[in-house]
Write an enzyme that holds these catalytic residues in place. Structure first.
Site, PDB file in Angstrom:
ATOM      1  CE  LYS A 166      -8.365  -2.120   4.316  1.00 50.60           C
ATOM      2  NZ  LYS A 166      -8.774  -2.068   3.001  1.00 50.60           N
TER       3      LYS A 166
ATOM      4  CE1 TYR B 217      -0.516 -23.431  12.026  1.00 54.88           C
ATOM      5  CE2 TYR B 217      -1.308 -24.032   9.960  1.00 54.88           C
ATOM      6  CZ  TYR B 217      -0.550 -24.518  10.968  1.00 54.88           C
ATOM      7  OH  TYR B 217       0.186 -25.391  11.246  1.00 54.88           O
TER       8      TYR B 217
ATOM      9  NE  ARG C  37      -2.718  -3.236  -1.926  1.00 54.36           N
ATOM     10  CZ  ARG C  37      -1.814  -4.108  -1.142  1.00 54.36           C
ATOM     11  NH1 ARG C  37      -0.769  -4.206  -1.023  1.00 54.36           N
ATOM     12  NH2 ARG C  37      -2.750  -5.153  -0.476  1.00 54.36           N
TER      13      ARG C  37
ATOM     14  NE  ARG D 130      -3.641  -2.226   2.473  1.00 50.21           N
ATOM     15  CZ  ARG D 130      -3.321  -3.736   2.960  1.00 50.21           C
ATOM     16  NH1 ARG D 130      -2.174  -3.850   3.363  1.00 50.21           N
ATOM     17  NH2 ARG D 130      -4.292  -4.370   2.789  1.00 50.21           N
TER      18      ARG D 130
ATOM     19  CG  HIS E  96      -5.562  -8.822   0.024  1.00 50.10           C
ATOM     20  ND1 HIS E  96      -5.780  -8.981  -1.186  1.00 50.10           N
ATOM     21  CD2 HIS E  96      -5.474  -7.503   0.340  1.00 50.10           C
ATOM     22  CE1 HIS E  96      -5.841  -7.713  -1.980  1.00 50.10           C
ATOM     23  NE2 HIS E  96      -5.591  -6.977  -0.944  1.00 50.10           N
TER      24      HIS E  96
ATOM     25  CG  HIS F  53      -4.078   1.865  -3.628  1.00 53.33           C
ATOM     26  ND1 HIS F  53      -4.704   0.519  -3.896  1.00 53.33           N
ATOM     27  CD2 HIS F  53      -3.922   1.631  -2.201  1.00 53.33           C
ATOM     28  CE1 HIS F  53      -5.076  -0.187  -2.754  1.00 53.33           C
ATOM     29  NE2 HIS F  53      -4.755   0.686  -1.531  1.00 53.33           N
TER      30      HIS F  53
END
Length: 368
Positions: free
Chosen positions: A240, A340, A306, A213, A330, A303
Protein backbone atom coordinates in the site's frame (compact mmCIF):
# COMPACT_ATOMS: atom_id res chain seq x y z
CA UNK A 1 -18.75 40.62 -52.46
CA UNK A 2 -17.81 37.20 -53.91
CA UNK A 3 -18.84 35.89 -57.32
CA UNK A 4 -21.57 33.89 -55.58
CA UNK A 5 -23.02 37.03 -54.07
CA UNK A 6 -21.72 36.53 -50.52
CA UNK A 7 -20.67 39.61 -48.58
CA UNK A 8 -17.36 39.28 -46.76
CA UNK A 9 -15.66 41.52 -44.24
CA UNK A 10 -12.00 42.11 -45.11
CA UNK A 11 -9.46 44.33 -43.45
CA UNK A 12 -6.38 45.65 -45.25
CA UNK A 13 -3.33 46.63 -43.23
CA UNK A 14 0.40 47.08 -43.63
CA UNK A 15 2.91 45.00 -41.67
CA UNK A 16 6.66 45.12 -42.07
CA UNK A 17 6.22 47.40 -45.08
CA UNK A 18 3.91 44.97 -46.92
CA UNK A 19 0.22 45.29 -47.73
CA UNK A 20 -1.82 42.38 -46.29
CA UNK A 21 -5.50 41.48 -46.08
CA UNK A 22 -7.27 39.67 -43.26
CA UNK A 23 -10.68 37.96 -43.64
CA UNK A 24 -13.03 38.82 -40.76
CA UNK A 25 -15.99 36.65 -41.76
CA UNK A 26 -19.19 36.75 -43.83
CA UNK A 27 -22.06 39.16 -43.41
CA UNK A 28 -24.59 38.87 -41.75
CA UNK A 29 -23.11 36.07 -39.61
CA UNK A 30 -20.48 38.61 -38.59
CA UNK A 31 -22.24 41.88 -37.85
CA UNK A 32 -20.83 45.36 -38.33
CA UNK A 33 -20.24 45.62 -34.58
CA UNK A 34 -18.38 42.29 -34.61
CA UNK A 35 -16.27 43.40 -37.57
CA UNK A 36 -15.36 46.64 -35.80
CA UNK A 37 -14.33 44.75 -32.68
CA UNK A 38 -12.07 42.51 -34.79
CA UNK A 39 -10.64 45.62 -36.49
CA UNK A 40 -9.81 47.14 -33.09
CA UNK A 41 -8.14 43.87 -32.10
CA UNK A 42 -6.03 43.94 -35.26
CA UNK A 43 -4.95 47.51 -34.51
CA UNK A 44 -3.95 46.48 -30.98
CA UNK A 45 -1.80 43.62 -32.36
CA UNK A 46 -0.14 45.92 -34.88
CA UNK A 47 0.65 48.36 -32.10
CA UNK A 48 2.53 45.53 -30.36
CA UNK A 49 4.41 44.59 -33.51
CA UNK A 50 2.44 41.36 -34.03
CA UNK A 51 1.33 40.21 -37.46
CA UNK A 52 -2.48 39.71 -37.18
CA UNK A 53 -2.55 37.06 -39.94
CA UNK A 54 0.17 35.00 -38.23
CA UNK A 55 -1.57 35.46 -34.86
CA UNK A 56 -4.87 34.19 -36.32
CA UNK A 57 -3.08 31.16 -37.82
CA UNK A 58 -1.48 30.27 -34.48
CA UNK A 59 -4.84 30.58 -32.72
CA UNK A 60 -6.42 28.17 -35.24
CA UNK A 61 -3.60 25.66 -34.67
CA UNK A 62 -3.95 26.03 -30.89
CA UNK A 63 -7.70 25.41 -31.17
CA UNK A 64 -7.20 22.32 -33.30
CA UNK A 65 -4.58 21.00 -30.87
CA UNK A 66 -6.86 21.69 -27.92
CA UNK A 67 -9.72 19.82 -29.57
CA UNK A 68 -7.43 16.84 -30.19
CA UNK A 69 -6.30 16.69 -26.54
CA UNK A 70 -9.42 15.10 -25.11
CA UNK A 71 -9.90 13.82 -21.58
CA UNK A 72 -9.65 10.25 -22.92
CA UNK A 73 -6.32 10.95 -24.63
CA UNK A 74 -4.79 12.40 -21.46
CA UNK A 75 -6.27 9.64 -19.25
CA UNK A 76 -4.79 6.91 -21.45
CA UNK A 77 -1.42 8.67 -21.41
CA UNK A 78 -1.56 8.90 -17.61
CA UNK A 79 -2.32 5.17 -17.30
CA UNK A 80 0.68 4.37 -19.52
CA UNK A 81 2.84 6.65 -17.36
CA UNK A 82 1.97 4.94 -14.06
CA UNK A 83 2.51 1.55 -15.70
CA UNK A 84 6.07 2.59 -16.63
CA UNK A 85 6.55 3.77 -13.04
CA UNK A 86 5.81 0.27 -11.79
CA UNK A 87 2.39 0.82 -10.25
CA UNK A 88 0.63 -2.46 -9.46
CA UNK A 89 -1.58 -3.92 -12.18
CA UNK A 90 -4.52 -4.07 -9.78
CA UNK A 91 -4.13 -0.35 -9.09
CA UNK A 92 -4.00 0.47 -12.80
CA UNK A 93 -7.03 -1.69 -13.53
CA UNK A 94 -8.97 -0.01 -10.73
CA UNK A 95 -8.15 3.45 -12.05
CA UNK A 96 -9.06 2.43 -15.59
CA UNK A 97 -12.40 1.08 -14.37
CA UNK A 98 -13.16 4.26 -12.40
CA UNK A 99 -12.27 6.48 -15.35
CA UNK A 100 -14.43 4.31 -17.59
CA UNK A 101 -17.47 5.34 -15.57
CA UNK A 102 -16.91 8.97 -16.64
CA UNK A 103 -15.78 8.42 -20.24
CA UNK A 104 -19.24 8.40 -21.89
CA UNK A 105 -19.89 11.93 -20.59
CA UNK A 106 -16.49 13.66 -20.76
CA UNK A 107 -14.11 11.32 -22.63
CA UNK A 108 -14.43 13.05 -26.01
CA UNK A 109 -14.34 16.59 -24.62
CA UNK A 110 -11.17 18.75 -24.91
CA UNK A 111 -9.67 18.56 -21.43
CA UNK A 112 -9.01 22.31 -21.34
CA UNK A 113 -12.72 23.05 -21.83
CA UNK A 114 -14.27 20.62 -19.32
CA UNK A 115 -16.13 22.34 -16.49
CA UNK A 116 -17.02 21.22 -12.99
CA UNK A 117 -20.69 21.03 -14.04
CA UNK A 118 -19.81 18.52 -16.78
CA UNK A 119 -17.88 16.32 -14.35
CA UNK A 120 -20.80 16.37 -11.96
CA UNK A 121 -23.01 14.64 -14.57
CA UNK A 122 -21.34 11.17 -14.40
CA UNK A 123 -20.81 11.55 -10.64
CA UNK A 124 -24.54 12.11 -10.08
CA UNK A 125 -25.34 9.04 -12.20
CA UNK A 126 -23.12 6.95 -9.93
CA UNK A 127 -24.67 8.46 -6.80
CA UNK A 128 -28.18 7.78 -8.12
CA UNK A 129 -27.32 4.07 -7.92
CA UNK A 130 -26.35 4.50 -4.25
CA UNK A 131 -22.62 4.09 -4.94
CA UNK A 132 -21.44 7.09 -2.94
CA UNK A 133 -17.90 5.85 -2.24
CA UNK A 134 -17.42 4.99 -5.92
CA UNK A 135 -18.52 8.51 -6.89
CA UNK A 136 -15.93 9.99 -4.55
CA UNK A 137 -13.20 7.76 -5.97
CA UNK A 138 -14.17 8.65 -9.54
CA UNK A 139 -13.95 12.35 -8.67
CA UNK A 140 -10.53 11.81 -7.08
CA UNK A 141 -9.23 9.83 -10.07
CA UNK A 142 -10.52 12.41 -12.55
CA UNK A 143 -8.66 15.01 -10.48
CA UNK A 144 -5.44 13.01 -10.92
CA UNK A 145 -5.89 13.21 -14.69
CA UNK A 146 -6.42 16.98 -14.57
CA UNK A 147 -3.38 17.52 -12.36
CA UNK A 148 -1.32 15.46 -14.79
CA UNK A 149 -2.70 17.58 -17.65
CA UNK A 150 -1.69 20.74 -15.77
CA UNK A 151 1.84 19.43 -15.22
CA UNK A 152 2.15 18.66 -18.96
CA UNK A 153 0.76 22.06 -20.05
CA UNK A 154 -2.52 20.74 -21.50
CA UNK A 155 -4.81 22.70 -19.18
CA UNK A 156 -4.62 25.33 -16.45
CA UNK A 157 -7.31 24.21 -14.06
CA UNK A 158 -8.53 21.20 -12.05
CA UNK A 159 -12.34 21.57 -11.98
CA UNK A 160 -12.74 18.67 -9.54
CA UNK A 161 -11.35 20.81 -6.72
CA UNK A 162 -14.64 22.68 -6.39
CA UNK A 163 -16.66 19.44 -6.24
CA UNK A 164 -15.29 18.16 -2.94
CA UNK A 165 -18.35 19.26 -1.01
CA UNK A 166 -20.86 18.41 -3.72
CA UNK A 167 -20.93 14.64 -3.28
CA UNK A 168 -22.78 12.60 -0.69
CA UNK A 169 -20.41 11.33 2.01
CA UNK A 170 -20.64 7.53 2.35
CA UNK A 171 -21.30 5.98 5.73
CA UNK A 172 -17.98 4.55 6.93
CA UNK A 173 -18.22 0.87 7.83
CA UNK A 174 -15.15 -0.62 9.51
CA UNK A 175 -14.08 -4.11 8.49
CA UNK A 176 -15.31 -6.66 10.96
CA UNK A 177 -12.65 -8.10 13.25
CA UNK A 178 -12.64 -10.29 16.34
CA UNK A 179 -10.50 -8.77 19.08
CA UNK A 180 -11.72 -10.81 22.07
CA UNK A 181 -9.31 -13.62 22.99
CA UNK A 182 -12.00 -16.24 23.57
CA UNK A 183 -13.87 -15.42 20.36
CA UNK A 184 -10.64 -15.27 18.37
CA UNK A 185 -9.70 -18.72 19.69
CA UNK A 186 -13.03 -19.99 18.34
CA UNK A 187 -12.30 -18.49 14.94
CA UNK A 188 -8.85 -20.11 14.88
CA UNK A 189 -10.30 -23.52 15.75
CA UNK A 190 -12.82 -23.21 12.93
CA UNK A 191 -10.07 -22.33 10.45
CA UNK A 192 -7.75 -25.17 11.45
CA UNK A 193 -10.70 -27.60 11.20
CA UNK A 194 -11.93 -26.24 7.83
CA UNK A 195 -12.73 -29.10 5.45
CA UNK A 196 -12.97 -27.14 2.21
CA UNK A 197 -10.16 -26.60 -0.29
CA UNK A 198 -6.83 -27.05 1.57
CA UNK A 199 -5.39 -23.98 -0.20
CA UNK A 200 -8.19 -21.84 1.26
CA UNK A 201 -7.61 -23.25 4.76
CA UNK A 202 -3.89 -22.52 4.46
CA UNK A 203 -4.58 -18.99 3.19
CA UNK A 204 -6.71 -18.29 6.27
CA UNK A 205 -4.11 -19.86 8.57
CA UNK A 206 -1.43 -17.58 7.11
CA UNK A 207 -3.74 -14.57 7.42
CA UNK A 208 -4.10 -15.34 11.13
CA UNK A 209 -0.38 -15.94 11.68
CA UNK A 210 1.08 -13.21 9.43
CA UNK A 211 -1.85 -10.72 9.23
CA UNK A 212 -0.84 -9.13 5.89
CA UNK A 213 -3.33 -7.31 3.70
CA UNK A 214 -5.37 -9.98 1.86
CA UNK A 215 -4.15 -8.88 -1.56
CA UNK A 216 -0.53 -9.14 -0.45
CA UNK A 217 -1.06 -12.80 0.44
CA UNK A 218 -3.32 -13.76 -2.48
CA UNK A 219 -0.78 -12.45 -5.00
CA UNK A 220 2.29 -13.84 -3.22
CA UNK A 221 4.87 -15.68 -5.35
CA UNK A 222 7.17 -18.51 -4.33
CA UNK A 223 10.19 -16.44 -5.33
CA UNK A 224 9.36 -14.07 -2.46
CA UNK A 225 9.73 -16.81 0.19
CA UNK A 226 13.21 -17.46 1.54
CA UNK A 227 12.83 -20.76 3.41
CA UNK A 228 16.46 -20.78 4.54
CA UNK A 229 16.34 -17.31 6.12
CA UNK A 230 12.63 -17.60 7.06
CA UNK A 231 11.67 -14.30 5.44
CA UNK A 232 8.83 -13.31 3.15
CA UNK A 233 9.78 -10.24 1.06
CA UNK A 234 6.74 -8.46 -0.35
CA UNK A 235 7.72 -6.23 -3.32
CA UNK A 236 6.97 -2.51 -3.24
CA UNK A 237 4.59 -2.82 -6.19
CA UNK A 238 2.15 -4.78 -4.03
CA UNK A 239 2.46 -2.75 -0.85
CA UNK A 240 0.00 0.00 0.00
CA UNK A 241 2.81 2.43 0.88
CA UNK A 242 4.91 1.39 -2.17
CA UNK A 243 7.80 0.18 -0.02
CA UNK A 244 9.26 -3.31 0.01
CA UNK A 245 8.22 -5.08 3.21
CA UNK A 246 9.89 -8.06 4.87
CA UNK A 247 8.06 -10.35 7.28
CA UNK A 248 9.78 -12.86 9.57
CA UNK A 249 8.40 -16.40 9.29
CA UNK A 250 8.06 -18.51 12.43
CA UNK A 251 8.81 -22.25 12.26
CA UNK A 252 5.04 -22.86 12.43
CA UNK A 253 4.51 -20.69 9.33
CA UNK A 254 7.38 -22.45 7.52
CA UNK A 255 5.68 -25.81 8.20
CA UNK A 256 2.40 -24.52 6.75
CA UNK A 257 4.22 -23.16 3.68
CA UNK A 258 5.90 -26.55 3.20
CA UNK A 259 2.44 -28.13 3.16
CA UNK A 260 1.28 -25.55 0.61
CA UNK A 261 4.36 -26.13 -1.51
CA UNK A 262 3.25 -29.74 -2.00
CA UNK A 263 0.04 -28.39 -3.52
CA UNK A 264 0.94 -25.34 -5.62
CA UNK A 265 4.67 -25.01 -6.24
CA UNK A 266 4.26 -26.13 -9.88
CA UNK A 267 3.66 -22.47 -10.74
CA UNK A 268 4.93 -19.13 -9.46
CA UNK A 269 1.90 -18.28 -7.26
CA UNK A 270 1.31 -19.53 -3.73
CA UNK A 271 -2.44 -19.29 -4.26
CA UNK A 272 -3.38 -19.74 -7.93
CA UNK A 273 -7.01 -19.68 -9.00
CA UNK A 274 -8.72 -23.02 -9.49
CA UNK A 275 -9.49 -22.11 -13.10
CA UNK A 276 -5.99 -20.95 -14.11
CA UNK A 277 -2.52 -21.27 -12.53
CA UNK A 278 -1.65 -17.84 -13.94
CA UNK A 279 -4.41 -16.05 -12.01
CA UNK A 280 -4.56 -15.49 -8.26
CA UNK A 281 -7.10 -16.79 -5.83
CA UNK A 282 -10.32 -14.77 -5.92
CA UNK A 283 -10.69 -11.86 -3.52
CA UNK A 284 -13.89 -13.43 -2.15
CA UNK A 285 -12.53 -16.94 -1.58
CA UNK A 286 -11.38 -16.41 2.02
CA UNK A 287 -14.44 -14.38 3.03
CA UNK A 288 -16.75 -17.00 1.49
CA UNK A 289 -14.97 -19.67 3.54
CA UNK A 290 -15.53 -17.63 6.71
CA UNK A 291 -19.24 -17.42 5.84
CA UNK A 292 -19.39 -21.23 5.38
CA UNK A 293 -17.83 -21.62 8.83
CA UNK A 294 -20.73 -19.63 10.25
CA UNK A 295 -19.09 -16.21 10.71
CA UNK A 296 -21.17 -13.36 9.27
CA UNK A 297 -19.62 -10.41 7.45
CA UNK A 298 -20.30 -8.37 10.59
CA UNK A 299 -18.20 -10.78 12.65
CA UNK A 300 -15.12 -11.68 10.62
CA UNK A 301 -13.41 -10.75 7.35
CA UNK A 302 -10.05 -11.66 5.85
CA UNK A 303 -8.86 -8.09 6.36
CA UNK A 304 -9.99 -8.22 9.98
CA UNK A 305 -7.05 -10.43 10.99
CA UNK A 306 -4.89 -7.30 10.94
CA UNK A 307 -7.04 -5.61 13.59
CA UNK A 308 -7.26 -8.84 15.61
CA UNK A 309 -3.48 -9.25 15.70
CA UNK A 310 -2.86 -5.56 16.36
CA UNK A 311 -5.30 -5.50 19.29
CA UNK A 312 -4.10 -8.73 20.90
CA UNK A 313 -0.40 -7.99 20.43
CA UNK A 314 -0.79 -4.54 21.98
CA UNK A 315 -2.97 -5.98 24.74
CA UNK A 316 -0.26 -8.51 25.65
CA UNK A 317 2.07 -5.70 26.72
CA UNK A 318 5.07 -7.71 25.53
CA UNK A 319 5.92 -5.75 22.38
CA UNK A 320 6.62 -2.13 21.55
CA UNK A 321 3.91 -0.30 19.63
CA UNK A 322 6.47 0.68 16.98
CA UNK A 323 7.46 -2.96 16.39
CA UNK A 324 3.80 -3.90 15.95
CA UNK A 325 3.24 -1.00 13.56
CA UNK A 326 6.36 -1.95 11.62
CA UNK A 327 5.13 -5.53 11.30
CA UNK A 328 1.78 -4.24 10.02
CA UNK A 329 3.65 -2.06 7.48
CA UNK A 330 1.90 1.03 8.76
CA UNK A 331 3.50 4.41 8.07
CA UNK A 332 2.11 7.16 10.24
CA UNK A 333 2.69 10.89 10.42
CA UNK A 334 6.35 10.53 11.31
CA UNK A 335 7.04 8.56 8.14
CA UNK A 336 10.79 9.08 8.03
CA UNK A 337 11.30 7.94 11.63
CA UNK A 338 9.23 4.80 11.10
CA UNK A 339 11.03 3.93 7.85
CA UNK A 340 14.38 4.37 9.60
CA UNK A 341 13.46 2.31 12.64
CA UNK A 342 11.77 -0.52 10.76
CA UNK A 343 15.09 -2.34 10.38
CA UNK A 344 15.96 -1.72 14.04
CA UNK A 345 12.81 -3.55 15.17
CA UNK A 346 13.60 -6.63 13.11
CA UNK A 347 14.98 -8.68 16.02
CA UNK A 348 11.93 -7.85 18.13
CA UNK A 349 9.63 -8.69 15.23
CA UNK A 350 11.27 -12.10 14.79
CA UNK A 351 10.62 -12.88 18.47
CA UNK A 352 7.11 -11.47 18.17
CA UNK A 353 6.35 -13.71 15.19
CA UNK A 354 7.40 -16.80 17.16
CA UNK A 355 5.38 -15.71 20.21
CA UNK A 356 2.31 -14.95 18.09
CA UNK A 357 2.44 -18.42 16.50
CA UNK A 358 2.57 -20.00 19.96
CA UNK A 359 -0.17 -17.66 21.24
CA UNK A 360 -2.55 -18.52 18.39
CA UNK A 361 -1.91 -22.20 19.15
CA UNK A 362 -2.72 -21.61 22.82
CA UNK A 363 -5.89 -19.66 21.97
CA UNK A 364 -7.31 -22.34 19.71
CA UNK A 365 -6.41 -25.13 22.13
CA UNK A 366 -7.51 -23.66 25.45
CA UNK A 367 -10.18 -21.02 24.80
CA UNK A 368 -13.64 -21.63 23.49
Amino acid sequence: MTAQGSKLWRLSYRFDGKQQTLALGAYPAVSLADARRQRDGVKALLAKGINPAQHAKLERIAKQTSNAVTFKVVAEEYLRKIAKEGRAETTRNKKEWLLGLAMPDIGSRPISEITAAEILVPLRKIEDKGNYETARRVRSTIGQIFRYAISTARTDNDPTFGLKGALTAPVVSHRAAITNQRAFGGLLRAIWAYEGMPETRIALQLMALLYPRPGELRQAEWSEIDFEKAIWTIPASRMKMRREHRKPLSPHVIAILEELRMLTDQGKLLFPAVTSPKRTMSENTMNSALRRMGFSQDEATSHGFRASASSLLNESGKWSADAIEAELAHVGADEVRRAYHRALYWEERVKMADWWAQETHRLRETLG
